[in-house]
Design a protein around this motif. Structure first.
Motif, PDB file in Angstrom:
ATOM      1  N   PHE A  52       0.715  -1.017   0.003  1.00  0.00           N
ATOM      2  CA  PHE A  52      -0.068   0.146   0.087  1.00  0.00           C
ATOM      3  C   PHE A  52       0.819   1.111   0.140  1.00  0.00           C
ATOM      4  O   PHE A  52       0.249   2.208  -0.497  1.00  0.00           O
ATOM      5  CB  PHE A  52      -1.009   0.007   1.313  1.00  0.00           C
ATOM      6  CG  PHE A  52      -0.501   0.299   2.849  1.00  0.00           C
ATOM      7  CD1 PHE A  52       0.429   1.496   3.034  1.00  0.00           C
ATOM      8  CD2 PHE A  52      -0.173  -0.725   3.436  1.00  0.00           C
ATOM      9  CE1 PHE A  52      -0.031   1.483   4.302  1.00  0.00           C
ATOM     10  CE2 PHE A  52       0.241  -0.651   4.668  1.00  0.00           C
ATOM     11  CZ  PHE A  52       0.858   0.889   4.910  1.00  0.00           C
ATOM     12  N   LEU A  53       1.931   0.889   0.042  1.00  0.00           N
ATOM     13  CA  LEU A  53       2.902   2.575   0.799  1.00  0.00           C
ATOM     14  C   LEU A  53       3.414   3.408  -0.959  1.00  0.00           C
ATOM     15  O   LEU A  53       3.295   4.327  -1.205  1.00  0.00           O
ATOM     16  CB  LEU A  53       4.673   1.454   1.072  1.00  0.00           C
ATOM     17  CG  LEU A  53       5.290   3.621   1.758  1.00  0.00           C
ATOM     18  CD1 LEU A  53       4.122   3.864   2.736  1.00  0.00           C
ATOM     19  CD2 LEU A  53       6.409   2.931   2.430  1.00  0.00           C
ATOM     20  N   PHE A  54       3.554   1.554  -1.651  1.00  0.00           N
ATOM     21  CA  PHE A  54       3.932   2.556  -3.167  1.00  0.00           C
ATOM     22  C   PHE A  54       2.469   2.016  -4.078  1.00  0.00           C
ATOM     23  O   PHE A  54       3.069   2.023  -5.720  1.00  0.00           O
ATOM     24  CB  PHE A  54       5.147   1.318  -3.082  1.00  0.00           C
ATOM     25  CG  PHE A  54       6.490   1.437  -2.245  1.00  0.00           C
ATOM     26  CD1 PHE A  54       7.310   2.092  -2.786  1.00  0.00           C
ATOM     27  CD2 PHE A  54       6.088   0.606  -1.303  1.00  0.00           C
ATOM     28  CE1 PHE A  54       8.159   2.452  -2.054  1.00  0.00           C
ATOM     29  CE2 PHE A  54       7.721   0.948  -1.306  1.00  0.00           C
ATOM     30  CZ  PHE A  54       8.218   1.235  -1.094  1.00  0.00           C
ATOM     31  N   SER A  87      17.887   3.398   6.759  1.00  0.00           N
ATOM     32  CA  SER A  87      16.811   2.258   5.739  1.00  0.00           C
ATOM     33  C   SER A  87      16.066   2.753   5.936  1.00  0.00           C
ATOM     34  O   SER A  87      15.341   2.675   7.379  1.00  0.00           O
ATOM     35  CB  SER A  87      17.572   1.624   5.562  1.00  0.00           C
ATOM     36  OG  SER A  87      19.180   1.056   5.692  1.00  0.00           O
ATOM     37  N   LEU A  88      15.028   2.269   5.178  1.00  0.00           N
ATOM     38  CA  LEU A  88      13.608   2.170   5.590  1.00  0.00           C
ATOM     39  C   LEU A  88      12.568   0.578   5.484  1.00  0.00           C
ATOM     40  O   LEU A  88      13.505   0.227   4.149  1.00  0.00           O
ATOM     41  CB  LEU A  88      12.581   3.277   4.334  1.00  0.00           C
ATOM     42  CG  LEU A  88      11.373   2.918   4.534  1.00  0.00           C
ATOM     43  CD1 LEU A  88      10.425   3.295   5.811  1.00  0.00           C
ATOM     44  CD2 LEU A  88      10.415   3.742   3.997  1.00  0.00           C
ATOM     45  N   GLY A 129       3.279  -4.720   4.665  1.00  0.00           N
ATOM     46  CA  GLY A 129       3.531  -3.462   4.428  1.00  0.00           C
ATOM     47  C   GLY A 129       3.005  -2.924   5.427  1.00  0.00           C
ATOM     48  O   GLY A 129       3.415  -1.433   5.355  1.00  0.00           O
ATOM     49  N   SER A 130       3.407  -3.106   7.170  1.00  0.00           N
ATOM     50  CA  SER A 130       3.408  -2.352   7.337  1.00  0.00           C
ATOM     51  C   SER A 130       5.490  -1.544   7.522  1.00  0.00           C
ATOM     52  O   SER A 130       5.952  -2.892   7.096  1.00  0.00           O
ATOM     53  CB  SER A 130       3.736  -3.433   9.472  1.00  0.00           C
ATOM     54  OG  SER A 130       2.608  -3.245   9.212  1.00  0.00           O
ATOM     55  N   TYR A 131       5.625  -0.920   7.807  1.00  0.00           N
ATOM     56  CA  TYR A 131       7.237  -0.048   7.713  1.00  0.00           C
ATOM     57  C   TYR A 131       7.004   0.624   8.892  1.00  0.00           C
ATOM     58  O   TYR A 131       6.541   0.880   9.734  1.00  0.00           O
ATOM     59  CB  TYR A 131       7.269   0.776   6.479  1.00  0.00           C
ATOM     60  CG  TYR A 131       5.591   1.594   7.175  1.00  0.00           C
ATOM     61  CD1 TYR A 131       6.467   3.389   7.692  1.00  0.00           C
ATOM     62  CD2 TYR A 131       4.859   1.963   6.172  1.00  0.00           C
ATOM     63  CE1 TYR A 131       5.683   4.976   7.464  1.00  0.00           C
ATOM     64  CE2 TYR A 131       3.968   2.867   6.636  1.00  0.00           C
ATOM     65  CZ  TYR A 131       4.127   4.115   7.251  1.00  0.00           C
ATOM     66  OH  TYR A 131       3.309   4.928   7.841  1.00  0.00           O
ATOM     67  N   LEU A 191      11.156  -5.868   2.553  1.00  0.00           N
ATOM     68  CA  LEU A 191      11.804  -4.958   1.438  1.00  0.00           C
ATOM     69  C   LEU A 191      12.935  -3.802   2.453  1.00  0.00           C
ATOM     70  O   LEU A 191      12.628  -3.290   3.261  1.00  0.00           O
ATOM     71  CB  LEU A 191      10.533  -4.088   0.844  1.00  0.00           C
ATOM     72  CG  LEU A 191      11.821  -3.280  -0.482  1.00  0.00           C
ATOM     73  CD1 LEU A 191      10.865  -3.437  -1.574  1.00  0.00           C
ATOM     74  CD2 LEU A 191      10.688  -1.265  -0.292  1.00  0.00           C
ATOM     75  N   ARG A 192      14.141  -3.462   1.653  1.00  0.00           N
ATOM     76  CA  ARG A 192      14.898  -2.569   2.026  1.00  0.00           C
ATOM     77  C   ARG A 192      14.693  -1.207   1.463  1.00  0.00           C
ATOM     78  O   ARG A 192      15.726  -1.963  -0.024  1.00  0.00           O
ATOM     79  CB  ARG A 192      16.284  -3.269   2.797  1.00  0.00           C
ATOM     80  CG  ARG A 192      16.770  -2.020   3.895  1.00  0.00           C
ATOM     81  CD  ARG A 192      18.507  -2.715   4.363  1.00  0.00           C
ATOM     82  NE  ARG A 192      19.340  -2.803   3.016  1.00  0.00           N
ATOM     83  CZ  ARG A 192      19.976  -2.146   3.124  1.00  0.00           C
ATOM     84  NH1 ARG A 192      20.026  -0.935   3.200  1.00  0.00           N
ATOM     85  NH2 ARG A 192      20.902  -1.290   1.522  1.00  0.00           N
ATOM     86  N   LEU A 193      14.751  -0.285   1.991  1.00  0.00           N
ATOM     87  CA  LEU A 193      15.018   1.162   0.813  1.00  0.00           C
ATOM     88  C   LEU A 193      15.708   1.725   1.935  1.00  0.00           C
ATOM     89  O   LEU A 193      15.803   2.305   2.778  1.00  0.00           O
ATOM     90  CB  LEU A 193      13.771   2.174   0.448  1.00  0.00           C
ATOM     91  CG  LEU A 193      13.852   2.505  -0.462  1.00  0.00           C
ATOM     92  CD1 LEU A 193      14.834   2.562  -2.180  1.00  0.00           C
ATOM     93  CD2 LEU A 193      12.299   3.873  -1.084  1.00  0.00           C
TER      94      LEU A 193
END
Length: 481
Positions: free
Chosen positions: A17-19, A54-55, A83-85, A113-115
């Protein structure tokens, strides 16, 4: 075990949902820069206080977010929601935190997922430039508001302390001025009586006997004497006055001199001793008048000394409280800081009994003494407010200190009605106060907790009930870096 897998696909990225609102080009850009991290259960992904690099977005598994407070790890979030971040969530903001505000660990085998924080910043600023500006403005506005209110809180506190100090200094200063004025008058009267004695033709030998009598009277006046009842004091004055009359002192003057001699510890036998020691046909009214002014002069000088000592003690307490001439960070004994704070708040504590339960030989703790004094001021001031009924302070303020192998504990207790139940869970939150509107900003306890936890690595907690409230400050003896 931790592993890095190939890049995430655009298709999977779109399911988060974030993207999900990103266009194809932005999704491809993000997928190219992101990677997937795989963790076993119960693994720390990042820790509170580490650089926020990182996120992290949960793809599958579970995460637990905690924050260290009150000497324990408080759970912020425990979720398996895809999707929790968390992580560098504010990397895009001006003046963003440079450290992770929480600790994240996995609760089961998980994929994230790491950004990188820089890539996340670029993505947000390109996709939502207006939102970034709005969030920046909101964030800076909140920070500016809190800063202004904290500054106001400090200024208000400083104003109260200054008023208390002015009141405490005024009393001994006024006493010293009053005693000095009276002393000037007594010295003039002594010179007058001495002139009367001189006119009677004093011999050097007689002057010597008078001076020795004077010294003996002064020495006697400095000795402690038992407390007398009002009736006993009156009887003593009458006995002295009658004996003075018998040796030739005018009745009016005798009853004027008697209270002074009685207050100085003299009695009727002393009158006889003076007559016997001087053994001369002196004008006794002038002689005993001279001795009276001698004793009054000593009393006034004692009052000036006491007032000056009190002023010096207050100045010393201010120096101890502010630590202006000491190192900012040092190993310190908490008791002098508590005592100097009591001095600074003495006016507000009028009517409140202070009970000290200090542990002997308390170990020193590393800390910032001036900042800890702000903590003691907030806690003691709040305790005084809690014990004020119909505008009148009353009750018992108890200060306790103790220690174990790891820390020193300071407790501030009042016997007020306790913290209202509707604010107990939020008492340390900014702007939460139990005081009437306009009487407090709600930042005192929040500031105290921040000083104890962030500056000293300790904890601030409280217990409350209908019989009163106790705040407990824990200060570690050795702070881990």
């Amino acid at each position: 075990m931790t592993a890095t897998t190939p890049q995430i696909s655009v298709a999977e990225l779109r399911t988060l949902f974030l993207f999900e609102s990103l266009g194809e080009a932005e999704l491809a850009w993000t997928a190219e820069r992101a990677d997937i991290r795989v963790f076993d259960a119960d693994v720390v992904v990042f820790s509170e206080g580490q650089p926020a690099e990182s996120l992290y977005v949960l793809l599958e598994g579970g995460l637990l977010l905690t924050k260290h407070a009150d000497g324990e790890d408080v759970v912020i979030n425990d979720t398996t929601h895809r999707g929790s971040y968390s992580g560098a969530t504010r990397a895009y903001a001006t003046g963003a935190p440079e450290e992770y505000p929480t600790t994240m660990r996995t609760t089961r085998p998980s994929r994230f997922l790491r950004l990188a924080a820089d890539d996340f910043t670029t993505l947000v600023k390109e996709q939502c430039p207006m939102a970034v500006h709005l969030l920046d403005g909101l964030y800076e506005g909140v920070r500016a508001t809190e800063s202004a209110l904290r500054q106001r809180e400090h200024l208000v506190q400083l104003g109260h302390l200054s008023a208390n100090l002015a009141h405490e200094l005024n009393n001994p200063a006024a006493a010293a001025v009053r005693a000095t004025e009276q002393l000037r008058g007594r010295m003039g009267a002594m010179r007058h009586k001495l002139a009367l004695l001189a006119d009677s033709g004093l011999s050097p030998e007689l002057v010597g006997r008078l001076v020795r009598t004077q010294d003996a009277a002064v020495e006697r006046s400095l000795k402690a004497r038992p407390d007398l009842t009002a009736l006993e004091e009156s009887d003593l004055e009458d006995a002295i006055a009658e004996r003075l009359e018998e040796v030739g002192v005018d009745q009016v003057q005798a009853y004027d001199l008697a209270p002074v001699f009685a207050a100085a510890g003299m009695d009727a036998q002393w009158v006889d001793d003076v007559v016997e020691q001087v053994d001369s046909g002196l004008e006794w009214s002038a002689a005993f008048g001279w001795l009276r002014y001698t004793l009054e002069t000593e009393t006034l000088m004692s009052e000036i000394e006491e007032a000056s000592t009190r002023i010096s003690s207050l100045v010393g307490a201010v120096k101890q409280y502010s630590h202006l001439d000491q190192a900012q960070h040092q190993d310190l004994d908490v008791k002098p800081g508590l005592e100097s704070t009591l001095v600074m708040l003495a006016r507000k504590l009028t009517g409140i009994r202070v009970q000290r339960e200090y542990t002997a030989a308390l170990p020193a703790v590393p800390g910032y003494p001036a900042e800890l004094n702000q903590v003691w001021t907030n806690l003691i001031d709040n305790a005084a407010d809690a014990m004020t009924r119909d505008g009148v302070p009353c009750g018992v303020l108890t200060l306790r200190t103790r220690a174990d192998a790891d820390a020193v504990f300071v407790e501030v207790s009042d016997d007020g009605p306790g913290v209202p139940e509707d604010v107990r869970d939020r008492l340390f939150d900014p702007f939460v106060t139990t005081k009437p509107a306009g009487a407090g900003s709600g930042l005192g306890l929040e500031n105290a907790r921040r000083i104890v936890e962030r500056r000293h690595g300790g904890s601030l907690s409280y217990t409350t009930g209908p019989e009163g409230t106790t705040f407990c400050v824990r200060l570690p003896l050795h702070r881990s870096r």
